[in-house]
Design a protein around this motif. Structure first.
Motif, PDB file in Angstrom:
ATOM      1  N   PRO A   6       0.859  -1.325   0.096  1.00 23.08           N
ATOM      2  CA  PRO A   6       0.166  -0.180   0.041  1.00 23.08           C
ATOM      3  C   PRO A   6       0.625   1.310   0.128  1.00 23.08           C
ATOM      4  CG  PRO A   6      -1.031  -1.577   1.400  1.00 23.08           C
ATOM      5  CD  PRO A   6       0.470  -2.246   1.079  1.00 23.08           C
ATOM      6  N   GLY A   7       1.949   1.168   0.623  1.00 21.88           N
ATOM      7  CA  GLY A   7       2.666   2.418   0.946  1.00 21.88           C
ATOM      8  C   GLY A   7       3.400   2.821  -0.763  1.00 21.88           C
ATOM      9  N   GLU A   8       3.878   1.907  -1.280  1.00 23.65           N
ATOM     10  CA  GLU A   8       4.505   1.779  -2.787  1.00 23.65           C
ATOM     11  C   GLU A   8       3.300   2.280  -3.693  1.00 23.65           C
ATOM     12  OE1 GLU A   8       7.871  -1.433  -3.789  1.00 23.65           O
ATOM     13  OE2 GLU A   8       6.026  -2.148  -2.842  1.00 23.65           O
ATOM     14  N   PHE A   9       1.894   1.658  -3.606  1.00 21.70           N
ATOM     15  CA  PHE A   9       0.620   2.094  -4.278  1.00 21.70           C
ATOM     16  C   PHE A   9       0.390   3.518  -4.053  1.00 21.70           C
ATOM     17  CE2 PHE A   9      -3.660   2.415  -4.855  1.00 21.70           C
ATOM     18  CZ  PHE A   9      -3.987   1.971  -5.999  1.00 21.70           C
ATOM     19  N   ALA A  10       0.793   3.950  -2.911  1.00 20.84           N
ATOM     20  CA  ALA A  10       0.437   5.326  -2.663  1.00 20.84           C
ATOM     21  C   ALA A  10       1.324   6.472  -3.164  1.00 20.84           C
ATOM     22  CB  ALA A  10       0.129   5.684  -1.128  1.00 20.84           C
ATOM     23  N   SER A  11       2.437   5.817  -3.698  1.00 17.10           N
ATOM     24  CA  SER A  11       3.482   6.811  -4.139  1.00 17.10           C
ATOM     25  C   SER A  11       3.483   6.899  -5.540  1.00 17.10           C
ATOM     26  CB  SER A  11       4.990   6.140  -3.865  1.00 17.10           C
ATOM     27  OG  SER A  11       5.293   5.309  -4.429  1.00 17.10           O
TER      28      SER A  11
END
Length: 186
Positions: free
Chosen positions: A31-36
């Protein structure tokens, strides 16, 4: 243009871009990578949750072709193989979001402030390097047995390369800063 139903089916950015509206895009990064930054319209189903999302993905597969995406294509290829084992046909975007952005295509971001997140590969390199240095320093300053930490990390990296798996990435993906960001969707 059709997408091959083979488990290792990949399509290029040039093939995906004109068909993006008819593809059901699933981003398998954390999710953190997706949000970036992610492909327009993509939903987030992290690789470690693909098995748990089979029914949702099966429903999406009937509506359109599944296109799985990650940072570089490695994790999405693994997800394609996992779905294939359950009778679902999907394709992986060759080069992932990196290739998409390099081709000049826009990425979407969740509403609100964008949080900078290192990609998983960079997190693994940093963690492995830090642990090797820690093992060497403790081995020199405290007790030589601490050098086994460095040897263990080196062995893990060799195993990771030989099996094309990464236990460290799986562990890092479970950390809170990799779980925050966009809410899981599918």
């Amino acid at each position: 243009m059709s997408i091959s139903p083979t488990p290792t089916a990949t399509i290029t950015v040039g093939q995906a871009e004109p068909r993006l509206r008819e593809l059901y895009v699933v981003d398998v990064r954390t999710p953190g990578e997706f949000a970036s930054g992610h492909l327009p319209g993509a939903v987030n189903v992290p690789l470690d949750r693909v098995q748990d999302s089979l029914s949702d993905l099966r429903g999406a597969a009937t509506d359109g072709t599944l296109l799985l995406v990650c940072a570089s294509g490695t994790r999405s290829e693994k997800a394609v193989a996992a779905l294939s084992a359950h009778g679902l046909t999907a394709s992986s975007l060759s080069g992932g979001t990196g290739a998409w952005a390099a081709a000049g295509h826009a990425l979407e971001f969740p509403p609100g402030p964008v949080r900078a997140v290192w990609g998983m590969e960079r997190q693994v390199r940093f963690t492995a390097g830090a642990l090797v240095l820690l093992g060497l320093a403790l081995g020199l300053l405290v007790h030589p047995a601490f050098q086994l930490l460095s040897a263990g990390i080196a062995g893990g990296l060799v195993f990771s390369a030989l099996t094309d798996t990464c236990g460290m990435a799986a562990a890092l993906g479970r950390l809170p800063f990799n779980r925050r960001g966009a809410a899981p969707q599918a």
